[in-house]
Design a protein around this motif. Sequence first.
Motif, PDB file in Angstrom:
ATOM      1  N   GLY A  13      -5.123 -69.925 -16.021  1.00  0.00           N
ATOM      2  CA  GLY A  13      -5.990 -69.007 -15.297  1.00  0.00           C
ATOM      3  C   GLY A  13      -6.956 -68.263 -16.207  1.00  0.00           C
ATOM      4  O   GLY A  13      -7.067 -68.517 -17.406  1.00  0.00           O
ATOM      5  N   LEU A  14      -7.657 -67.322 -15.626  1.00  0.00           N
ATOM      6  CA  LEU A  14      -8.597 -66.504 -16.368  1.00  0.00           C
ATOM      7  C   LEU A  14      -7.858 -65.356 -17.040  1.00  0.00           C
ATOM      8  O   LEU A  14      -6.999 -64.710 -16.435  1.00  0.00           O
ATOM      9  CB  LEU A  14      -9.670 -65.964 -15.428  1.00  0.00           C
ATOM     10  CG  LEU A  14     -10.553 -67.021 -14.755  1.00  0.00           C
ATOM     11  CD1 LEU A  14     -11.472 -66.360 -13.733  1.00  0.00           C
ATOM     12  CD2 LEU A  14     -11.368 -67.774 -15.798  1.00  0.00           C
ATOM     13  N   ALA A  15      -8.218 -65.096 -18.291  1.00  0.00           N
ATOM     14  CA  ALA A  15      -7.498 -64.089 -19.071  1.00  0.00           C
ATOM     15  C   ALA A  15      -7.542 -62.720 -18.401  1.00  0.00           C
ATOM     16  O   ALA A  15      -6.530 -62.003 -18.366  1.00  0.00           O
ATOM     17  CB  ALA A  15      -8.082 -64.011 -20.474  1.00  0.00           C
ATOM     18  N   HIS A  16      -8.682 -62.340 -17.863  1.00  0.00           N
ATOM     19  CA  HIS A  16      -8.775 -60.999 -17.288  1.00  0.00           C
ATOM     20  C   HIS A  16      -7.905 -60.870 -16.037  1.00  0.00           C
ATOM     21  O   HIS A  16      -7.374 -59.790 -15.757  1.00  0.00           O
ATOM     22  CB  HIS A  16     -10.234 -60.643 -16.973  1.00  0.00           C
ATOM     23  CG  HIS A  16     -10.827 -61.356 -15.802  1.00  0.00           C
ATOM     24  ND1 HIS A  16     -11.351 -62.630 -15.906  1.00  0.00           N
ATOM     25  CD2 HIS A  16     -10.963 -60.985 -14.495  1.00  0.00           C
ATOM     26  CE1 HIS A  16     -11.800 -63.007 -14.714  1.00  0.00           C
ATOM     27  NE2 HIS A  16     -11.573 -62.029 -13.842  1.00  0.00           N
ATOM     28  N   LYS A  17      -7.737 -61.970 -15.284  1.00  0.00           N
ATOM     29  CA  LYS A  17      -6.865 -61.917 -14.119  1.00  0.00           C
ATOM     30  C   LYS A  17      -5.405 -61.800 -14.543  1.00  0.00           C
ATOM     31  O   LYS A  17      -4.627 -61.026 -13.963  1.00  0.00           O
ATOM     32  CB  LYS A  17      -7.057 -63.155 -13.246  1.00  0.00           C
ATOM     33  CG  LYS A  17      -8.336 -63.146 -12.424  1.00  0.00           C
ATOM     34  CD  LYS A  17      -8.349 -64.290 -11.433  1.00  0.00           C
ATOM     35  CE  LYS A  17      -9.597 -64.251 -10.558  1.00  0.00           C
ATOM     36  NZ  LYS A  17      -9.611 -65.341  -9.562  1.00  0.00           N
ATOM     37  N   ARG A  18      -5.038 -62.573 -15.543  1.00  0.00           N
ATOM     38  CA  ARG A  18      -3.667 -62.497 -16.060  1.00  0.00           C
ATOM     39  C   ARG A  18      -3.359 -61.083 -16.561  1.00  0.00           C
ATOM     40  O   ARG A  18      -2.293 -60.525 -16.273  1.00  0.00           O
ATOM     41  CB  ARG A  18      -3.467 -63.503 -17.186  1.00  0.00           C
ATOM     42  CG  ARG A  18      -3.402 -64.952 -16.722  1.00  0.00           C
ATOM     43  CD  ARG A  18      -3.458 -65.924 -17.898  1.00  0.00           C
ATOM     44  NE  ARG A  18      -2.438 -65.632 -18.890  1.00  0.00           N
ATOM     45  CZ  ARG A  18      -1.175 -66.024 -18.802  1.00  0.00           C
ATOM     46  NH1 ARG A  18      -0.769 -66.703 -17.734  1.00  0.00           N
ATOM     47  NH2 ARG A  18      -0.321 -65.757 -19.760  1.00  0.00           N
ATOM     48  N   GLU A  19      -4.287 -60.499 -17.302  1.00  0.00           N
ATOM     49  CA  GLU A  19      -4.078 -59.147 -17.828  1.00  0.00           C
ATOM     50  C   GLU A  19      -3.959 -58.128 -16.698  1.00  0.00           C
ATOM     51  O   GLU A  19      -3.118 -57.220 -16.753  1.00  0.00           O
ATOM     52  CB  GLU A  19      -5.223 -58.776 -18.767  1.00  0.00           C
ATOM     53  CG  GLU A  19      -5.231 -59.567 -20.065  1.00  0.00           C
ATOM     54  CD  GLU A  19      -6.519 -59.380 -20.852  1.00  0.00           C
ATOM     55  OE1 GLU A  19      -7.355 -58.560 -20.407  1.00  0.00           O
ATOM     56  OE2 GLU A  19      -6.675 -60.037 -21.898  1.00  0.00           O
ATOM     57  N   ALA A  20      -4.792 -58.279 -15.680  1.00  0.00           N
ATOM     58  CA  ALA A  20      -4.753 -57.346 -14.548  1.00  0.00           C
ATOM     59  C   ALA A  20      -3.429 -57.464 -13.793  1.00  0.00           C
ATOM     60  O   ALA A  20      -2.834 -56.454 -13.390  1.00  0.00           O
ATOM     61  CB  ALA A  20      -5.922 -57.610 -13.604  1.00  0.00           C
ATOM     62  N   ILE A  21      -2.958 -58.693 -13.608  1.00  0.00           N
ATOM     63  CA  ILE A  21      -1.696 -58.907 -12.898  1.00  0.00           C
ATOM     64  C   ILE A  21      -0.533 -58.306 -13.680  1.00  0.00           C
ATOM     65  O   ILE A  21       0.319 -57.600 -13.122  1.00  0.00           O
ATOM     66  CB  ILE A  21      -1.468 -60.412 -12.651  1.00  0.00           C
ATOM     67  CG1 ILE A  21      -2.490 -60.952 -11.650  1.00  0.00           C
ATOM     68  CG2 ILE A  21      -0.041 -60.666 -12.153  1.00  0.00           C
ATOM     69  CD1 ILE A  21      -2.519 -62.466 -11.555  1.00  0.00           C
ATOM     70  N   LEU A  22      -0.485 -58.560 -14.979  1.00  0.00           N
ATOM     71  CA  LEU A  22       0.616 -58.051 -15.790  1.00  0.00           C
ATOM     72  C   LEU A  22       0.594 -56.533 -15.876  1.00  0.00           C
ATOM     73  O   LEU A  22       1.650 -55.881 -15.812  1.00  0.00           O
ATOM     74  CB  LEU A  22       0.565 -58.668 -17.190  1.00  0.00           C
ATOM     75  CG  LEU A  22       0.862 -60.165 -17.266  1.00  0.00           C
ATOM     76  CD1 LEU A  22       0.680 -60.669 -18.691  1.00  0.00           C
ATOM     77  CD2 LEU A  22       2.278 -60.467 -16.779  1.00  0.00           C
ATOM     78  N   ALA A  23      -0.598 -55.954 -16.014  1.00  0.00           N
ATOM     79  CA  ALA A  23      -0.698 -54.501 -16.069  1.00  0.00           C
ATOM     80  C   ALA A  23      -0.236 -53.873 -14.756  1.00  0.00           C
ATOM     81  O   ALA A  23       0.486 -52.865 -14.742  1.00  0.00           O
ATOM     82  CB  ALA A  23      -2.137 -54.079 -16.385  1.00  0.00           C
ATOM     83  N   ALA A  24      -0.644 -54.468 -13.649  1.00  0.00           N
ATOM     84  CA  ALA A  24      -0.242 -53.956 -12.341  1.00  0.00           C
ATOM     85  C   ALA A  24       1.268 -54.093 -12.156  1.00  0.00           C
ATOM     86  O   ALA A  24       1.935 -53.162 -11.677  1.00  0.00           O
ATOM     87  CB  ALA A  24      -0.979 -54.714 -11.241  1.00  0.00           C
ATOM     88  N   ALA A  25       1.802 -55.245 -12.516  1.00  0.00           N
ATOM     89  CA  ALA A  25       3.239 -55.471 -12.358  1.00  0.00           C
ATOM     90  C   ALA A  25       4.039 -54.496 -13.213  1.00  0.00           C
ATOM     91  O   ALA A  25       5.037 -53.923 -12.740  1.00  0.00           O
ATOM     92  CB  ALA A  25       3.579 -56.909 -12.735  1.00  0.00           C
TER      93      ALA A  25
END
Length: 216
Positions: A13-25
Amino acid sequence: MTNTPSTRAVREGLAHKREAILAAARELFVRHGVRGTSMDAVAAEAAVSKRTVYDYYGDKRGLLLGVVEEAGESLLASLRSAIAEHLSDAAPIDDTADLEQALTDFALRRAASMTDSSEYAATVKLISENEELLPELENHPLDDAHADALAERMAHFAKRGLLDAENPRLAADHFNALTMLLAYNERQNLRADPTRVHTIMVDGVHAFMRAYGVRG
């Protein structure tokens, strides 16, 4: 460790999406607990679709593992950076006094990273509360990478005649026990006190050198 949808991202996936998902989780897991957090809530917090969260991490357990592994990789990068700054071959370390000062500077930098990092505190909390959900963490490659990075330096200084460390990995474990682990095991209010943490680091390194430092 076998890469399956439950142990690693299903797709890069896209790095910024992965980072956003992990930060939210991470934020929601800490605030509401893993069982009290839905994938819908993570998707909404990260501003992505629920399908995207499932595509990247497979299920909630995979997402939790992703949060923990990301923190481990961040801490490993911080550790290697501190080693490069204070304990590299090029560092001006010619005797045990130099080595004690270098190890003290190294420990203080790591302690600052620990006490200033909400991510570190969150990850420790998540692991302690959800250990049964994360069997992959036992003998995880990241654990070896952390231990080996410092053990390599212990072996280097032993070879130079500055440390008496027949088992560099054990020496690294003792160093961590006297510094980082001791500081983190303090009560939260003491752990947040820079003066207290500074004292633990200085005294811990001194104790380590009394045990492992070569005396002329």
